[in-house]
Design an enzyme around this catalytic site. Structure first.
Site, PDB file in Angstrom:
ATOM      1  N   GLY B 461       0.812  -1.353  -0.184  1.00 53.22           N
ATOM      2  CA  GLY B 461      -0.103  -0.019   0.081  1.00 53.22           C
ATOM      3  C   GLY B 461       0.556   1.357  -0.050  1.00 53.22           C
ATOM      4  O   GLY B 461       0.009   2.359  -0.241  1.00 53.22           O
ATOM      5  N   ILE B 583      13.646  11.172  -3.197  1.00 54.04           N
ATOM      6  CA  ILE B 583      12.468  11.597  -2.796  1.00 54.04           C
ATOM      7  C   ILE B 583      11.599  10.869  -4.683  1.00 54.04           C
ATOM      8  O   ILE B 583      12.098  11.772  -5.271  1.00 54.04           O
ATOM      9  CB  ILE B 583      11.400  12.246  -2.180  1.00 54.04           C
ATOM     10  N   GLU B 659       9.010   4.633   7.847  1.00 55.25           N
ATOM     11  CA  GLU B 659       8.803   4.553   9.534  1.00 55.25           C
ATOM     12  C   GLU B 659       9.443   5.911  10.184  1.00 55.25           C
ATOM     13  O   GLU B 659       8.801   6.326  10.788  1.00 55.25           O
ATOM     14  CB  GLU B 659       9.675   3.362  10.051  1.00 55.25           C
TER      15      GLU B 659
END
Ligand SMILES: Cc1cc2nc3c(=O)[nH]c(=O)nc-3n(C[C@H](O)[C@H](O)[C@H](O)COP(=O)(O)OP(=O)(O)OC[C@H]3O[C@@H](n4cnc5c(N)ncnc54)[C@H](O)[C@@H]3O)c2cc1C
Ligand code: SF4
Lengths: 328, 697
Positions: B461, B583, B659
């Site tokens: 996901g 990113i 995380e």
């Protein structure tokens, strides 16, 4: 899940007859509580009689000037009704503070009044619980009871009634209309829910097979100036730690009528009559609001882990009263 | 060599987004092999003892029930070196809710009905389930998860602490927390004489393949695990859980495919959780706020059947400067389920304690908490002496303070009061290691001109499939539309699991390598025709990674409003600024940061598994009673990142983002609550029940 029969009743009398005949039959309304409990094995009915389409879905004005709310009116409809919003705002607010939008679209008036406690042991069939299985014991007393009762509990059960709606209705002096095997009757909502005593398996004074057909709200001057406040662990989708329904009728600054009810504190929606008495016949000052809260909470008997509810209820009563007094 | 960036960084939509919103994407439980039946798990109702007998007569009489399994008649397993998975092999019960049997039936309803009719007889022993600071069973594990040393010592902490000008010595507590992804665990197992297929909701198809093969004594190649779509995991699906074994066993017993869905309630029993922690932090600094003494001692639990030691003190080893440091872990073995990974294990509880303590130290020293952190910026990793591959904590703190509108404060101060709302602001740092693991991958040019990447990775996901598509497109110098990434199948090249924020780095490295090899092959032009493919393994490359300290950093700023009447805490706004290398996808990355911060707010205010001393389990075990934030609880969350070019982490330069968002959030909230109320809450969550009696109106 135990296999069960499903029956859609044609009218209230037929529904009553169908359930009365079989001791393990249950009425089914929105199903948001009953079906969950069936999945958990807490309820194992042999027959479900669906009463959600019985035509009890209307809200009508009574001759006396109050409202007669059909038993299967959905919580969301009731909260949106303009008569409720204008004349009994505390009720609309209580409803909108409960559950979630999806649940409110299914939940009915009758089902909401009759929803069972959220005590963790009641919902876990691998553990004892006097309410679910009389005589097995109450592990909540020594165990997890942080959100259970501070008033009116017994050595047999310390559960709370979880409804928000019922707290507002009890403050408004609602009456419950019933259809039973021996005909119709009405009963005041105060006293409809029972304290646990030595029979915690009985939540209310309903007899098996008795059907709620409507809830009646009397005309009430105080109701227009009313508020519902709920303290909870998150901002939506959580039951009340403590909630307060308050309504005031003021006459030139003097309290003529005061209604205060508390949720999350007892096995019943708790009408704070001691607080109400303290409030009547004087101005609504902060001092008097404190005295009223104190009068009620002096009788609280908190458990090991829920003493926080006493200051919480105190502060919430005071805040709600002060805010309601300021309403136009 | 790094990749020329074209589609990396773009905020492109999830490639499987349409399949997901239209319901076409099939999750594990939705696979229905012909002839399938259902199994449900039977669980112990005692916390310690033995199963002495099972009476299944009434259950077997339910129409449609095919069988009841328990340790006396269950198939024997081969050793798997994880006692949590060795189910139905012995009468022993190690915790309440442990799997002690199964019901197999043609209909789910029949299985559930029969479940309640099975009579299990136990011999019960007294249990011990409470983690407490004075528990006699504490010992120091040699290693903490996954393989860090349990204890570290640098310099002379005691001496430095005794002579420091400003000190604090505080103990913080966090409760047990349960992961609860949207999709509960589920397995559909097909056992055949010659092999096993499992549709599984897992973060690592290759690791489930390994374990199932071991447990059932098969060659690895005989087991296939499929997990094309997974509805979240947060670590709880990172290791195979016992229900996978149970599903295969059940299929073996009845020789038919078996579907097994773990219920939400069962997710509080055997799918893992975060250990509760008790953490003592001692810090000492001089009047300028320079740390000289740091100690972090962690007390936590594991089960009696397996050692799992969360690496809670590890961030304290590298976060700030200072010559004298001691960290230690103390574990006790209780009659509880084995704790496991939950989003940022180690960093999440550890940074709550450390960053709360740093706030307390800043107040004691009269130094602004942002400034105190800036003054303790280490040149090199204080633990190993390694250079940082890149470290942008300072930039994150500065950028965050700017965006948030942080007002520096010195010493004890209180936020402004607004009616009956007390307001406050708080800050904390975030950190997470940037590692990678060896992975294989295959790249292929199809006859139709399209490129296909195959890798046994998992998209739980997070958007991994999309990120890998972008990475492959850039490595191939084509547009993302020309690339298809196939993952979630152990039949594809072996890959590490989606965990430790290593997915993109590990899989991405292999994908880049495979794409480069494919291009080289194509450039040589000596292949007979299409398809052409390249299969690579990054084992050697990863082994050869230079010894550097590789971490992502972040800073979180939070505003809270505390209701002076009810003790309710609201978070009207939070800003998170992160430095996590490159990113890869701005859109899915944002979701990861926001998701992490949301979970961190939940940790601060809501999440708590309530231990029941009498029964030995967690009394709240559904989402109505185990609270995570609702939409109404999450208001303005602003996420930004610092552009960071780090060629040392991997060819993509990405550090992992799954995380770090949860790390530090709870401390920032608790620090803000202190600023608002003047009260330090050293135990989570900060609930109305805890606050109401302590705030003054
Ligand atoms: C996650 C969650 C959160 C919730 N949060 C809140 C909250 O914050 N506040 C709140 O107040 N409630 C909350 N609820 C409870 C919700 O309000 C109740 O489930 C709902 O009101 C029940 O109504 P229903 O029509 O679905 O009842 P059902 O589930 O159909 O029935 C409930 C009971 O009433 C009986 N019954 C139904 N109709 C009749 C009738 N006409 N005559 C006699 N007996 C009848 C049934 O036999 C059954 O025993 C929550 C529920 C859930 C699942
Ligand atoms: S408090 Fe009532 S409902 Fe809860 S365990 Fe005790 S008897 Fe059961």
């Amino acid at each position: 899940m135990r296999p069960f029969d499903y029956h859609r009743a044609a009218d209230p009398r037929a529904a009553v007859a169908a359930v009365a005949r079989r001791p393990e039959a249950r009425f089914l309304a929105g199903g948001t509580n009953l079906i969950d409990l069936m999945r958990l094995g807490v309820e194992a009915p042999e027959l479900l009689v669906d009463v959600s389409r019985l035509g009890g879905g209307r809200i009508a004005e009574t001759e006396a000037g109050g409202l007669l709310i059909g038993a299967s009116v959905r919580n969301s409809e009731l909260a949106a009704d303009h008569r409720v919003r204008d004349d009994y705002p505390v009720l609309a607010q209580a409803l909108l503070n409960g559950a979630s939008g999806q649940l409110r679209n299914l939940a009915t008036v009758a089902g909401n009044l009759l929803q069972r406690t959220r005590c963790l042991y009641f919902q876990d069939v691998t553990k004892p619980c006097n309410k679910r299985s009389p005589g097995s014991g109450c592990p909540a007393i020594e165990g997890e009871h942080a959100n259970l009762a501070i008033f009116g509990h017994s050595e047999h059960c310390v559960a709370t009634h979880p409804s928000d709606m019922a707290v507002a209705m009890v403050a408004l002096d609602a009456t419950v209309h019933l259809e039973g095997p021996s005909g119709p009757r009405t009963t005041p909502l105060i006293g409809f829910h029972r304290l646990p005593g030595d029979a915690p398996d009985r939540d209310t004074v309903l007899h098996h097979g008795e059907l709620i057909t409507a809830v009646e709200l009397p005309p009430l001057a105080a109701a227009r100036r009313s508020l519902y406040r709920k303290a909870r662990e998150r901002r939506s989708f959580a039951f009340a730690l403590v909630s307060v329904a308050a309504a005031l009728e003021l006459d030139r600054g003097e309290v003529r009528d005061a209604r205060v009810a508390l949720g999350g504190v007892a096995h019943v929606p708790w009408r704070a009559t001691r607080a109400e008495e303290m409030l009547r016949g004087g101005p609504l000052t902060e001092e008097r609001a404190h005295a009223a809260a104190e009068a009620e909470l002096a009788h609280a008997t908190p458990l090991r882990d829920n003493a926080y509810k006493v200051p919480l209820a105190h502060r919430l009563i005071v805040r709600t009263l002060l805010d309601v007094a300021e309403r136009p | 060599m790094s990749v020329a960036v074209r589609s990396i960084g773009a905020a492109i939509d999830r490639v499987e987004g349409r399949e997901k919103v239209t319901g076409e994407a099939k999750y594990a439980y939705e696979h229905s092999p012909p002839g399938f039946v259902y199994a449900t798990a039977l669980q112990s109702t005692i916390a310690k003892g033995e199963v002495v007998g099972v009476d299944a007569e009434a259950a077997l009489a339910v129409p449609g029930v095919l069988g009841v399994l328990w340790h006396e008649d269950a198939p024997r397993l081969h050793e798997v070196s994880d006692a949590e998975l060795e189910i139905l092999q012995s009468p022993r019960v190690a915790y309440r809710g442990q799997i002690v049997g199964a019901v197999i039936a043609e209909r789910y309803e029949a299985a559930r009905q029969a479940e309640r009719l099975v009579r299990i007889e136990y011999s019960e022993h007294p249990h011990d389930v409470l983690l407490r600071a004075d528990h006699p069973g504490f010992y120091e594990p040699e290693k903490v998860n996954p393989s860090y040393p349990g204890r570290t010592e640098e310099g002379d902490f005691d001496q430095a602490f005794a002579t420091a000008e400003v000190t604090i010595d505080r103990t913080y507590e966090t409760p047990a927390e349960h992961n609860n992804p949207m999709e509960p665990h589920a397995s559909v197992a097909v056992w055949r004489e010659d092999g096993i297929t499992v549709y599984d909701s897992t973060q690592g198809a290759s690791s489930v393949q390994d374990i199932v093969a071991k447990a059932f004594g098969l060659e690895r190649e005989r087991v296939r695990v499929l997990s094309a779509h997974v509805g979240g995991g947060f670590g709880s699906k990172g290791t195979p859980r016992p229900h996978v074994i149970l599903a295969v066993m059940a299929s073996q017993a009845v020789r038919r495919p078996v579907k097994l869905a773990v219920t939400r309630q069962q997710m509080f029993d055997f799918t893992g959780y975060r250990t509760p922690t008790i953490q003592r932090v001692r810090l000492g600094c001089d009047r300028q706020g320079r740390l000289s003494a740091t100690a972090h001692a962690v007390y936590e639990q594991s089960s009696t059947i397996r050692e799992f030691a969360e690496q809670t003190a590890t961030p304290t080893r590298m976060m700030y400067s200072g010559e004298n440091r001691r960290t230690s872990h103390h574990l006790t073995r209780l009659d509880v389920p084995t704790p496991s990974w939950m989003r940022a294990p180690g960093e999440t509880p550890g940074m709550y304690a450390l960053e709360s303590a740093v706030d307390e130290l800043a107040i004691a020293a009269g130094i602004d908490p942002v400034e105190l952190r800036l003054r303790n910026e280490p040149e090199v990793d204080p633990e190993t002496g390694h250079r940082w591959s890149s470290r942008s904590l300072v930039a994150c703190l500065r950028e965050g303070a700017e965006r948030f509108g942080w007002i520096p404060r010195h010493g004890a101060s209180r936020g402004p009061r607004n009616g009956h709302w007390l307001t406050g602001t708080g800050v904390a740092s975030s950190v997470y290691p940037a590692r990678r693991r060896p992975s294989e991958a295959r790249a292929r040019l199809e006859p139709d001109g399209g490129y296909v990447i195959e890798i046994a990775a998992a998209d739980i996901g997070t958007g991994a499939r999309t990120a890998l598509t972008q990475i492959a497109a850039d490595a191939l110098e084509v547009s993302p539309g020309e690339v298809r990434v196939d993952l979630g199948d152990s039949g594809y090249p072996t890959a590490p699991l989606a965990g430790g924020s290593m997915g993109t780095a590990s899989w991405g490295s292999a994908v880049v390598k495979a794409c480069r090899e494919l291009r080289a092959t194509l450039a040589r032009g000596d292949t007979p025709g299409l398809p052409v493919e390249a299969h690579v393994d990054t084992g050697a490359e990863v082994q050869g990674d230079e010894a550097l300290a590789r971490y992502a950093f972040g800073a979180q700023f939070v505003e809270v409003h505390v209701n002076a009447d009810t003790g309710e805490v609201h978070v009207p706004r939070a800003v998170g600024v992160f430095a996590a290398g490159r990113i890869v996808n701005a859109k899915t990355a944002r979701s990861q940061f926001i998701g992490g911060m949301t979970m961190g707010i939940g940790m601060a205010l809501h999440e708590e598994s309530l231990l029941d001393l009498r029964f030995g389990d967690y009394a709240n075990h559904d989402l109505a009673t185990y609270h995570v934030p609702s939409c109404a609880d999450i208001e303005e969350l602003e996420v930004a990142w610092i552009d960071e070019h780090d060629p040392h982490v991997n060819p993509i330069g990405a550090k992992g983002i799954g995380e770090i968002g949860i790390v530090g959030t709870a401390a920032a909230v608790a620090n803000a609550v202190h600023h608002a109320t003047g009260i330090r809450f050293r135990a989570l969550p900060i609930t109305p029940a805890r606050v109401v009696g302590r705030v003054s109106r």
